[in-house]
Design a protein around this motif. Structure first.
Motif, PDB file in Angstrom:
ATOM      1  N   GLU A   1      -4.265   8.384   4.646  1.00 32.17           N
ATOM      2  CA  GLU A   1      -5.219   7.941   5.664  1.00 32.17           C
ATOM      3  C   GLU A   1      -6.471   7.364   5.025  1.00 32.17           C
ATOM      4  OE1 GLU A   1      -7.399  10.926   8.069  1.00 32.17           O
ATOM      5  OE2 GLU A   1      -6.340  10.014   9.757  1.00 32.17           O
ATOM      6  N   THR A   2      -6.952   7.995   3.937  1.00 32.88           N
ATOM      7  CA  THR A   2      -8.134   7.505   3.237  1.00 32.88           C
ATOM      8  C   THR A   2      -7.855   6.158   2.575  1.00 32.88           C
ATOM      9  OG1 THR A   2      -8.868   9.780   2.837  1.00 32.88           O
ATOM     10  CG2 THR A   2      -9.829   8.053   1.471  1.00 32.88           C
ATOM     11  N   GLU A   3      -6.702   6.017   1.956  1.00 28.89           N
ATOM     12  CA  GLU A   3      -6.347   4.742   1.334  1.00 28.89           C
ATOM     13  C   GLU A   3      -6.269   3.626   2.368  1.00 28.89           C
ATOM     14  OE1 GLU A   3      -2.771   5.178  -0.876  1.00 28.89           O
ATOM     15  OE2 GLU A   3      -3.776   6.085  -2.610  1.00 28.89           O
ATOM     16  N   LEU A   4      -5.729   3.940   3.538  1.00 26.01           N
ATOM     17  CA  LEU A   4      -5.630   2.920   4.582  1.00 26.01           C
ATOM     18  C   LEU A   4      -7.010   2.502   5.063  1.00 26.01           C
ATOM     19  CD1 LEU A   4      -3.821   1.222   6.388  1.00 26.01           C
ATOM     20  CD2 LEU A   4      -3.717   3.139   7.992  1.00 26.01           C
ATOM     21  N   VAL A   5      -7.938   3.459   5.215  1.00 23.66           N
ATOM     22  CA  VAL A   5      -9.301   3.118   5.633  1.00 23.66           C
ATOM     23  C   VAL A   5      -9.974   2.248   4.578  1.00 23.66           C
ATOM     24  CG1 VAL A   5     -11.596   4.069   6.083  1.00 23.66           C
ATOM     25  CG2 VAL A   5      -9.589   5.113   7.134  1.00 23.66           C
ATOM     26  N   LEU A   6      -9.828   2.586   3.304  1.00 30.20           N
ATOM     27  CA  LEU A   6     -10.405   1.761   2.241  1.00 30.20           C
ATOM     28  C   LEU A   6      -9.834   0.346   2.276  1.00 30.20           C
ATOM     29  CD1 LEU A   6     -10.342   4.393  -0.637  1.00 30.20           C
ATOM     30  CD2 LEU A   6     -12.394   3.320   0.276  1.00 30.20           C
ATOM     31  N   TYR A   7      -8.544   0.236   2.486  1.00 31.33           N
ATOM     32  CA  TYR A   7      -7.919  -1.089   2.538  1.00 31.33           C
ATOM     33  C   TYR A   7      -8.434  -1.881   3.738  1.00 31.33           C
ATOM     34  CZ  TYR A   7      -4.322  -4.687   2.804  1.00 31.33           C
ATOM     35  OH  TYR A   7      -3.671  -5.891   2.875  1.00 31.33           O
TER      36      TYR A   7
ATOM     37  N   LEU B   1     -15.425  -7.689  -5.140  1.00 31.39           N
ATOM     38  CA  LEU B   1     -14.755  -6.510  -4.600  1.00 31.39           C
ATOM     39  C   LEU B   1     -14.661  -5.472  -5.714  1.00 31.39           C
ATOM     40  CD1 LEU B   1     -13.102  -5.095  -2.342  1.00 31.39           C
ATOM     41  CD2 LEU B   1     -11.077  -6.266  -3.241  1.00 31.39           C
ATOM     42  N   THR B   2     -15.312  -4.330  -5.506  1.00 35.83           N
ATOM     43  CA  THR B   2     -15.321  -3.279  -6.525  1.00 35.83           C
ATOM     44  C   THR B   2     -14.866  -1.963  -5.913  1.00 35.83           C
ATOM     45  OG1 THR B   2     -17.641  -2.681  -6.105  1.00 35.83           O
ATOM     46  CG2 THR B   2     -17.228  -4.386  -7.753  1.00 35.83           C
ATOM     47  N   LEU B   3     -14.234  -1.167  -6.753  1.00 31.32           N
ATOM     48  CA  LEU B   3     -13.808   0.180  -6.378  1.00 31.32           C
ATOM     49  C   LEU B   3     -14.084   1.081  -7.578  1.00 31.32           C
ATOM     50  CD1 LEU B   3     -12.394   1.928  -4.197  1.00 31.32           C
ATOM     51  CD2 LEU B   3     -10.250   1.498  -5.405  1.00 31.32           C
ATOM     52  N   ARG B   4     -14.992   2.001  -7.384  1.00 30.16           N
ATOM     53  CA  ARG B   4     -15.336   2.913  -8.469  1.00 30.16           C
ATOM     54  C   ARG B   4     -15.316   4.351  -7.949  1.00 30.16           C
ATOM     55  NH1 ARG B   4     -20.150   0.485  -6.826  1.00 30.16           N
ATOM     56  NH2 ARG B   4     -21.822   1.933  -6.252  1.00 30.16           N
TER      57      ARG B   4
ATOM     58  N   LEU C   1       0.832  -1.199   0.000  1.00 30.65           N
ATOM     59  CA  LEU C   1       0.000   0.000   0.000  1.00 30.65           C
ATOM     60  C   LEU C   1       0.867   1.250   0.000  1.00 30.65           C
ATOM     61  CD1 LEU C   1      -2.846   1.243   0.186  1.00 30.65           C
ATOM     62  CD2 LEU C   1      -2.674   1.059   2.677  1.00 30.65           C
ATOM     63  N   ASP C   2       1.941   1.232   0.778  1.00 21.19           N
ATOM     64  CA  ASP C   2       2.842   2.378   0.813  1.00 21.19           C
ATOM     65  C   ASP C   2       3.692   2.475  -0.449  1.00 21.19           C
ATOM     66  OD1 ASP C   2       1.894   2.956   3.369  1.00 21.19           O
ATOM     67  OD2 ASP C   2       3.385   1.649   4.310  1.00 21.19           O
ATOM     68  N   ASP C   3       4.053   1.331  -1.012  1.00 18.03           N
ATOM     69  CA  ASP C   3       5.004   1.334  -2.127  1.00 18.03           C
ATOM     70  C   ASP C   3       4.324   1.481  -3.485  1.00 18.03           C
ATOM     71  OD1 ASP C   3       6.949   0.955  -0.209  1.00 18.03           O
ATOM     72  OD2 ASP C   3       6.939  -1.233  -0.431  1.00 18.03           O
ATOM     73  N   LEU C   4       3.198   0.772  -3.677  1.00 16.46           N
ATOM     74  CA  LEU C   4       2.597   0.708  -5.018  1.00 16.46           C
ATOM     75  C   LEU C   4       1.195   1.297  -5.094  1.00 16.46           C
ATOM     76  CD1 LEU C   4       3.748  -2.884  -6.051  1.00 16.46           C
ATOM     77  CD2 LEU C   4       4.857  -0.698  -6.550  1.00 16.46           C
ATOM     78  N   GLY C   5       0.580   1.636  -3.979  1.00 17.05           N
ATOM     79  CA  GLY C   5      -0.718   2.284  -4.018  1.00 17.05           C
ATOM     80  C   GLY C   5      -1.883   1.364  -3.691  1.00 17.05           C
ATOM     81  N   LEU C   6      -3.068   1.954  -3.694  1.00 16.23           N
ATOM     82  CA  LEU C   6      -4.268   1.261  -3.232  1.00 16.23           C
ATOM     83  C   LEU C   6      -4.672   0.119  -4.160  1.00 16.23           C
ATOM     84  CD1 LEU C   6      -6.647   1.111  -1.238  1.00 16.23           C
ATOM     85  CD2 LEU C   6      -7.824   2.814  -2.645  1.00 16.23           C
ATOM     86  N   ILE C   7      -4.652   0.330  -5.466  1.00 25.14           N
ATOM     87  CA  ILE C   7      -5.107  -0.698  -6.396  1.00 25.14           C
ATOM     88  C   ILE C   7      -4.242  -1.961  -6.263  1.00 25.14           C
ATOM     89  CG2 ILE C   7      -5.431  -1.278  -8.817  1.00 25.14           C
ATOM     90  CD1 ILE C   7      -7.486   0.636  -7.754  1.00 25.14           C
ATOM     91  N   SER C   8      -2.937  -1.778  -6.208  1.00 25.94           N
ATOM     92  CA  SER C   8      -2.050  -2.938  -6.064  1.00 25.94           C
ATOM     93  C   SER C   8      -2.268  -3.631  -4.726  1.00 25.94           C
ATOM     94  CB  SER C   8      -0.592  -2.491  -6.193  1.00 25.94           C
ATOM     95  OG  SER C   8      -0.340  -1.953  -7.476  1.00 25.94           O
ATOM     96  N   ALA C   9      -2.504  -2.843  -3.673  1.00 29.21           N
ATOM     97  CA  ALA C   9      -2.735  -3.443  -2.362  1.00 29.21           C
ATOM     98  C   ALA C   9      -4.030  -4.247  -2.347  1.00 29.21           C
ATOM     99  CB  ALA C   9      -2.770  -2.349  -1.289  1.00 29.21           C
ATOM    100  N   LEU C  10      -5.103  -3.729  -2.942  1.00 27.52           N
ATOM    101  CA  LEU C  10      -6.360  -4.468  -2.990  1.00 27.52           C
ATOM    102  C   LEU C  10      -6.243  -5.707  -3.872  1.00 27.52           C
ATOM    103  CD1 LEU C  10      -8.986  -1.568  -3.249  1.00 27.52           C
ATOM    104  CD2 LEU C  10      -8.417  -2.944  -1.242  1.00 27.52           C
ATOM    105  N   THR C  11      -5.492  -5.600  -4.941  1.00 29.19           N
ATOM    106  CA  THR C  11      -5.265  -6.772  -5.789  1.00 29.19           C
ATOM    107  C   THR C  11      -4.520  -7.864  -5.032  1.00 29.19           C
ATOM    108  OG1 THR C  11      -5.208  -5.370  -7.762  1.00 29.19           O
ATOM    109  CG2 THR C  11      -4.248  -7.560  -7.944  1.00 29.19           C
TER     110      THR C  11
ATOM    111  N   PRO D   1     -10.542   2.383 -13.720  1.00 23.38           N
ATOM    112  CA  PRO D   1      -9.241   2.995 -14.022  1.00 23.38           C
ATOM    113  C   PRO D   1      -9.258   4.485 -13.680  1.00 23.38           C
ATOM    114  CG  PRO D   1     -10.488   2.669 -16.035  1.00 23.38           C
ATOM    115  CD  PRO D   1     -11.288   2.031 -14.943  1.00 23.38           C
ATOM    116  N   GLY D   2      -8.067   5.038 -13.545  1.00 22.58           N
ATOM    117  CA  GLY D   2      -7.954   6.475 -13.287  1.00 22.58           C
ATOM    118  C   GLY D   2      -8.413   6.884 -11.910  1.00 22.58           C
ATOM    119  N   LEU D   3      -8.116   6.062 -10.896  1.00 20.81           N
ATOM    120  CA  LEU D   3      -8.503   6.415  -9.535  1.00 20.81           C
ATOM    121  C   LEU D   3      -7.805   7.713  -9.123  1.00 20.81           C
ATOM    122  CD1 LEU D   3     -10.033   5.399  -6.949  1.00 20.81           C
ATOM    123  CD2 LEU D   3      -7.843   4.472  -6.211  1.00 20.81           C
ATOM    124  N   PRO D   4      -8.548   8.689  -8.596  1.00 17.53           N
ATOM    125  CA  PRO D   4      -7.916   9.958  -8.214  1.00 17.53           C
ATOM    126  C   PRO D   4      -6.986   9.780  -7.025  1.00 17.53           C
ATOM    127  CG  PRO D   4     -10.181   9.897  -7.451  1.00 17.53           C
ATOM    128  CD  PRO D   4      -9.997   8.689  -8.323  1.00 17.53           C
TER     129      PRO D   4
END
Length: 317
Positions: free
Chosen positions: A224-230, A251-254, A186-196, A216-219
């Motif tokens: 803190e928000t990414e951690l809560v989503l994860y 599992l969806t993220l839009r 999550l810290d290194d590659l971001g939210l999408i990679s962490a959820l994958t 695609p194109g997640l803003p």
């Protein structure tokens, strides 16, 4: 008008009406009282009491609403307020109650932020120790077992290789626990990679089939928000694996121009009237922390659905 004068005025209206009826009605009271006069007096008293009760119910209705809201208030579901109308003591009481709820919600959000920050710091420390201390020690044991197996005779070599395989599996489990405690991806590659990675991990180590769909194109989001989503996704998958008896999870993220929506839905037996446990309460606390809305209910396939709606930057207010 204060509550005292409101009640006094309602009773005064009833008493004045009863007095007027006694003054101008063609009714007299004999001594001793005859039966017909007693019936008229008792009937007038009953009518006066019914009118008084009806007027008091109307006057005290705001207090009944206040009592009902006080028994159902939940600081993890903020924003619920009582409608305030008119002036006087009752309206001021309702306004004061709403302001008190606002202060309590703000304090709860602040205390939850401190508690969750401390929790994440402790998870990070434990994950680091598992990776650095326990992981390295088990790696050293694994190398020693390999060296001993290479020099050992054939009957003992098989046992050492079995111990080596067990140690390797335990090392993999330790690393997996460390990743769940603190997802470095999550810290290194971001939210999408962490959820994958999270979805693949659940698919590999549980009986769940996790289907994911990410827009695609997640803003860009705050860490803190990414951690809560994860964490909400992690808790939703954990509940589906442990309690829902589900076979598949979606599992969806839009995202929209105003929100980012995470949704975890399964085909299990659903939540029903089950009591909310620590996991769901933890998700609600995390949602309050970032000003998000958490909705838990039946899913499209009959199971449970967890939906976290996060406002984009500038919309949180």
């Amino acid at each position: 008008m204060s509550l005292f004068w409101r009640i006094f005025g309602l009773n005064a209206v009833v008493l004045c009406a009863a007095t007027a009826l006694l003054l101008w009605a063609p009714v007299t009271v004999s001594v001793p009282v005859v039966l017909t006069e007693a019936v008229v007096l008792v009937g007038g008293l009953v009518v006066m009491l019914i009118a008084n009760a009806a007027l008091l119910r109307v006057g005290l209705a705001p207090l009944d609403r206040l009592t009902q809201r006080m028994t159902t208030v939940d600081l993890l579901q903020p924003g619920r307020r009582l409608p305030v109308g008119g002036h006087g003591g009752v309206a001021e009481l309702l306004r004061t109650f709403n302001e008190m709820l606002g202060r309590l919600e703000a304090e709860r959000a602040s205390s939850s932020a401190r508690a969750l920050s401390a929790q994440e710091s402790e998870r990070r420390r434990i994950a680091q120790e598992l990776h650095d201390e326990v992981g390295q020690s088990m790696t050293a044991v694994l190398l020693e077992l390999k060296r001993a197996a290479d020099r050992a005779p054939e009957p003992l070599r098989t046992d050492l290789q079995q111990a080596q395989e067990t140690t390797r599996e335990s090392l993999g489990e330790v690393r997996r626990l460390a990743r769940r405690l603190r997802p470095g991806v999550l810290d290194d590659l971001g939210l999408i990679s962490a959820l994958t990675s999270l979805a693949n991990d659940f698919t590999t180590h549980t009986d769940l089939t996790v289907r994911r769909r990410f827009d695609p194109g997640l803003p860009a989001l705050e860490p803190e928000t990414e951690l809560v989503l994860y964490r909400v996704a992690q808790e939703g998958l954990t509940n589906a694996a442990r309690h829902a008896e589900a076979r598949s999870v979606r599992l969806t993220l839009r995202h929209t121009p105003a929100t980012v929506v995470l949704e975890v839905s399964d085909d299990g037996h659903g939540i029903g009237h089950a009591h909310e446990g620590a996991g769901i309460r933890g998700m609600r606390e995390r949602a309050v922390l970032i000003g998000a809305a958490l909705d838990i209910g039946p899913g499209p396939s009959g199971g449970a659905r967890i939906r976290l709606t996060v406002p984009r930057d500038g919309d949180a207010a």
